[in-house]
Write a protein that holds these residues in place. Sequence first.
Motif, PDB file in Angstrom:
ATOM      1  N   GLY A  52       0.803  -1.222   0.000  1.00 53.34           N
ATOM      2  CA  GLY A  52       0.000   0.000   0.000  1.00 53.34           C
ATOM      3  C   GLY A  52       0.835   1.272   0.000  1.00 53.34           C
ATOM      4  O   GLY A  52       2.070   1.230  -0.055  1.00 53.34           O
TER       5      GLY A  52
ATOM      6  N   ASP B  18       1.401  -8.563   2.679  1.00 52.25           N
ATOM      7  CA  ASP B  18       0.205  -7.962   2.087  1.00 52.25           C
ATOM      8  C   ASP B  18      -0.562  -9.126   1.464  1.00 52.25           C
ATOM      9  O   ASP B  18      -0.036 -10.237   1.372  1.00 52.25           O
ATOM     10  CB  ASP B  18       0.574  -6.927   1.013  1.00 52.25           C
ATOM     11  CG  ASP B  18      -0.530  -5.894   0.789  1.00 52.25           C
ATOM     12  OD1 ASP B  18      -0.382  -4.742   1.224  1.00 52.25           O
ATOM     13  OD2 ASP B  18      -1.565  -6.262   0.159  1.00 52.25           O
TER      14      ASP B  18
ATOM     15  N   ALA C  92      -0.120 -12.818   2.800  1.00 54.36           N
ATOM     16  CA  ALA C  92      -1.183 -13.398   3.624  1.00 54.36           C
ATOM     17  C   ALA C  92      -2.420 -12.528   3.517  1.00 54.36           C
ATOM     18  O   ALA C  92      -2.327 -11.287   3.504  1.00 54.36           O
ATOM     19  CB  ALA C  92      -0.742 -13.482   5.090  1.00 54.36           C
TER      20      ALA C  92
ATOM     21  N   GLY D 157      -1.934  -3.027   7.179  1.00 53.42           N
ATOM     22  CA  GLY D 157      -2.786  -3.764   6.249  1.00 53.42           C
ATOM     23  C   GLY D 157      -4.264  -3.580   6.560  1.00 53.42           C
ATOM     24  O   GLY D 157      -4.662  -3.446   7.711  1.00 53.42           O
TER      25      GLY D 157
ATOM     26  N   ALA E  79      -2.323   0.935  12.760  1.00 55.41           N
ATOM     27  CA  ALA E  79      -2.740   2.087  11.960  1.00 55.41           C
ATOM     28  C   ALA E  79      -4.241   2.274  12.132  1.00 55.41           C
ATOM     29  O   ALA E  79      -5.048   1.663  11.436  1.00 55.41           O
ATOM     30  CB  ALA E  79      -2.383   1.882  10.494  1.00 55.41           C
ATOM     31  N   SER E  80      -4.605   3.107  13.106  1.00 55.82           N
ATOM     32  CA  SER E  80      -5.994   3.510  13.254  1.00 55.82           C
ATOM     33  C   SER E  80      -6.226   4.742  12.378  1.00 55.82           C
ATOM     34  O   SER E  80      -5.447   4.983  11.439  1.00 55.82           O
ATOM     35  CB  SER E  80      -6.303   3.768  14.738  1.00 55.82           C
ATOM     36  OG  SER E  80      -7.677   4.052  14.898  1.00 55.82           O
TER      37      SER E  80
ATOM     38  N   ASN F  62      -8.097   8.898  11.835  1.00 55.43           N
ATOM     39  CA  ASN F  62      -8.850  10.090  12.265  1.00 55.43           C
ATOM     40  C   ASN F  62     -10.355   9.859  12.111  1.00 55.43           C
ATOM     41  O   ASN F  62     -11.144  10.568  12.748  1.00 55.43           O
ATOM     42  CB  ASN F  62      -8.390  11.314  11.483  1.00 55.43           C
ATOM     43  CG  ASN F  62      -8.772  11.260  10.025  1.00 55.43           C
ATOM     44  OD1 ASN F  62      -9.871  11.663   9.640  1.00 55.43           O
ATOM     45  ND2 ASN F  62      -7.883  10.734   9.179  1.00 55.43           N
TER      46      ASN F  62
ATOM     47  N   TYR G 238     -15.942   2.192   7.930  1.00 57.48           N
ATOM     48  CA  TYR G 238     -14.475   2.119   8.042  1.00 57.48           C
ATOM     49  C   TYR G 238     -14.013   2.634   9.411  1.00 57.48           C
ATOM     50  O   TYR G 238     -13.218   1.970  10.100  1.00 57.48           O
ATOM     51  CB  TYR G 238     -13.866   2.938   6.898  1.00 57.48           C
ATOM     52  CG  TYR G 238     -12.420   3.291   7.077  1.00 57.48           C
ATOM     53  CD1 TYR G 238     -11.428   2.331   6.926  1.00 57.48           C
ATOM     54  CD2 TYR G 238     -12.040   4.591   7.405  1.00 57.48           C
ATOM     55  CE1 TYR G 238     -10.087   2.670   7.096  1.00 57.48           C
ATOM     56  CE2 TYR G 238     -10.717   4.930   7.566  1.00 57.48           C
ATOM     57  CZ  TYR G 238      -9.740   3.967   7.422  1.00 57.48           C
ATOM     58  OH  TYR G 238      -8.423   4.291   7.591  1.00 57.48           O
TER      59      TYR G 238
ATOM     60  N   PHE H  31       0.415  11.613   3.190  1.00 55.45           N
ATOM     61  CA  PHE H  31       0.736  11.630   1.760  1.00 55.45           C
ATOM     62  C   PHE H  31       1.995  12.468   1.600  1.00 55.45           C
ATOM     63  O   PHE H  31       2.418  13.137   2.544  1.00 55.45           O
ATOM     64  CB  PHE H  31      -0.426  12.242   0.952  1.00 55.45           C
ATOM     65  CG  PHE H  31      -1.695  11.433   1.070  1.00 55.45           C
ATOM     66  CD1 PHE H  31      -1.906  10.318   0.272  1.00 55.45           C
ATOM     67  CD2 PHE H  31      -2.663  11.767   2.010  1.00 55.45           C
ATOM     68  CE1 PHE H  31      -3.062   9.557   0.399  1.00 55.45           C
ATOM     69  CE2 PHE H  31      -3.823  11.008   2.148  1.00 55.45           C
ATOM     70  CZ  PHE H  31      -4.020   9.904   1.333  1.00 55.45           C
TER      71      PHE H  31
HETATM   72  P1  NAI Z   1      -3.601   1.351   1.203  1.00 52.76           P
HETATM   73  O1  NAI Z   1      -5.006   1.015   0.869  1.00 52.76           O
HETATM   74  O2  NAI Z   1      -2.736   1.984   0.181  1.00 52.76           O
HETATM   75  O3  NAI Z   1      -2.845   0.025   1.723  1.00 52.76           O
HETATM   76  C1  NAI Z   1      -3.484  -0.964   2.485  1.00 52.76           C
HETATM   77  C2  NAI Z   1      -2.907  -2.322   2.089  1.00 52.76           C
HETATM   78  O4  NAI Z   1      -3.611  -3.329   2.824  1.00 52.76           O
HETATM   79  C3  NAI Z   1      -3.073  -2.642   0.600  1.00 52.76           C
HETATM   80  O5  NAI Z   1      -1.823  -2.920   0.018  1.00 52.76           O
HETATM   81  C4  NAI Z   1      -4.001  -3.850   0.565  1.00 52.76           C
HETATM   82  O6  NAI Z   1      -3.652  -4.808  -0.421  1.00 52.76           O
HETATM   83  C5  NAI Z   1      -3.808  -4.427   1.964  1.00 52.76           C
HETATM   84  N1  NAI Z   1      -4.992  -5.201   2.362  1.00 52.76           N
HETATM   85  C6  NAI Z   1      -6.299  -4.853   2.248  1.00 52.76           C
HETATM   86  N2  NAI Z   1      -7.094  -5.857   2.639  1.00 52.76           N
HETATM   87  C7  NAI Z   1      -6.269  -6.858   3.026  1.00 52.76           C
HETATM   88  C8  NAI Z   1      -6.491  -8.172   3.529  1.00 52.76           C
HETATM   89  N3  NAI Z   1      -7.722  -8.663   3.703  1.00 52.76           N
HETATM   90  N4  NAI Z   1      -5.418  -8.947   3.803  1.00 52.76           N
HETATM   91  C9  NAI Z   1      -4.156  -8.466   3.625  1.00 52.76           C
HETATM   92  N5  NAI Z   1      -3.882  -7.242   3.150  1.00 52.76           N
HETATM   93  C10 NAI Z   1      -4.932  -6.446   2.854  1.00 52.76           C
HETATM   94  O7  NAI Z   1      -3.664   2.254   2.520  1.00 52.76           O
HETATM   95  P2  NAI Z   1      -2.543   3.233   3.126  1.00 52.76           P
HETATM   96  O8  NAI Z   1      -2.866   4.623   2.756  1.00 52.76           O
HETATM   97  O9  NAI Z   1      -1.203   2.699   2.867  1.00 52.76           O
HETATM   98  O10 NAI Z   1      -2.881   3.090   4.696  1.00 52.76           O
HETATM   99  C11 NAI Z   1      -2.227   2.125   5.521  1.00 52.76           C
HETATM  100  C12 NAI Z   1      -3.033   1.980   6.810  1.00 52.76           C
HETATM  101  O11 NAI Z   1      -3.135   3.239   7.455  1.00 52.76           O
HETATM  102  C13 NAI Z   1      -4.469   1.488   6.585  1.00 52.76           C
HETATM  103  O12 NAI Z   1      -4.811   0.618   7.638  1.00 52.76           O
HETATM  104  C14 NAI Z   1      -5.293   2.759   6.663  1.00 52.76           C
HETATM  105  O13 NAI Z   1      -6.601   2.497   7.115  1.00 52.76           O
HETATM  106  C15 NAI Z   1      -4.487   3.581   7.659  1.00 52.76           C
HETATM  107  N6  NAI Z   1      -4.668   5.018   7.456  1.00 52.76           N
HETATM  108  C16 NAI Z   1      -4.053   5.659   6.417  1.00 52.76           C
HETATM  109  C17 NAI Z   1      -4.215   7.013   6.239  1.00 52.76           C
HETATM  110  C18 NAI Z   1      -3.451   7.772   5.190  1.00 52.76           C
HETATM  111  O14 NAI Z   1      -3.471   8.984   5.222  1.00 52.76           O
HETATM  112  N7  NAI Z   1      -2.754   7.130   4.259  1.00 52.76           N
HETATM  113  C19 NAI Z   1      -5.116   7.798   7.099  1.00 52.76           C
HETATM  114  C20 NAI Z   1      -5.713   7.028   8.165  1.00 52.76           C
HETATM  115  C21 NAI Z   1      -5.478   5.702   8.318  1.00 52.76           C
END
Ligand code: NAI
Length: 267
Positions: free
Chosen positions: A13, A34, A50, A72, A109-110, A112, A136, A167
């Motif tokens: 991700g 992932d 996984a 994840g 990773a919770s 806001n 969510y 970001f």
């Molecule tokens: P993203 O969507 O780019 O990455 C999440 C990853 O989790 C993806 O690569 C996806 O393949 C994997 N994933 C989804 N379902 C899965 C499953 N069932 N089993 C295994 N892997 C699975 O999200 P991002 O932006 O990298 O965020 C990372 C974490 O931080 C997430 O938990 C998100 O909720 C949290 N978060 C991110 C924010 C941000 O600003 N980027 C803001 C608030 C929370």
Amino acid sequence: KVHHTLLMTGAAGGLGTAMRDRLKANCEVLRLSDRSDFGPARAGEEVMLADLADAAAVDAMVKGVNAIVHFGGISLEGPFEPILQANILGVYNLYEAARKHGVKRVVFASSNHVTGYYKQSETITLNHPARPDSLYGVSKAFGEDLSRMYFDRYGIETACVRIGSSFAEPRDRRMLASWLSFDDLHRLVTACLTTPVLGHTAIFGISDNAVAWYDNSAARHVGYVPQDSSDPFREAVYARTPEPDVTDPAVIYQGGGFLFQGEPMTA
Ligand code: NAI
């Protein structure tokens, strides 16, 4: 390096990609996972794919690690079933595996969006009750509560990092308040992994932005000191985005556009 083997989930991700090289400084071996393939392991890495909903796969993923950074899961509002599998069943599988294999510290990773129904005119502390703005957000609140139970019952320490908007740069006016730079995210994760006594805590993940909705003073023991700020981006963001409509709920509430994603709500 406090940890020999550190597991980072969500490696394919946005944040996983941004943290992959940075987190190598925190450990001898970085285990990456992932459900989506993201290519082979590089030096100092292990790759174990996984699905978080698969308890046996999660057990194998967690076995042999000293700490976990859990990125994840489903990261946006959407249909309930994938959120249920990844963020609710998945986080349960993760903590069960941590308990069985003696993992004592997790950075979760919770979001806001756990408190997205507070207003942008309010400054909230870590003692304010959850007010999730989406399914969510509810799933992240579940992870926060579940990890608290695993702390109270089994002594597994967790920092629930309520990430704002992480970001490369703030993309819109809301992100001027919620922005977390990648370097500050790494500082925050490092603080959570290394502070002597973490306990169970939430902490808002934001940079040192002049405008903020969050007060992290109840988590001083984590030792997170942000060094970046959205402020240098403010003028450019204002120039390229329209005046906000202050009667728009996405401007009134901290959760912004997440209030309106997914299925439309009826009165
Ligand atoms: P993203 O969507 O780019 O990455 C999440 C990853 O989790 C993806 O690569 C996806 O393949 C994997 N994933 C989804 N379902 C899965 C499953 N069932 N089993 C295994 N892997 C699975 O999200 P991002 O932006 O990298 O965020 C990372 C974490 O931080 C997430 O938990 C998100 O909720 C949290 N978060 C991110 C924010 C941000 O600003 N980027 C803001 C608030 C929370």
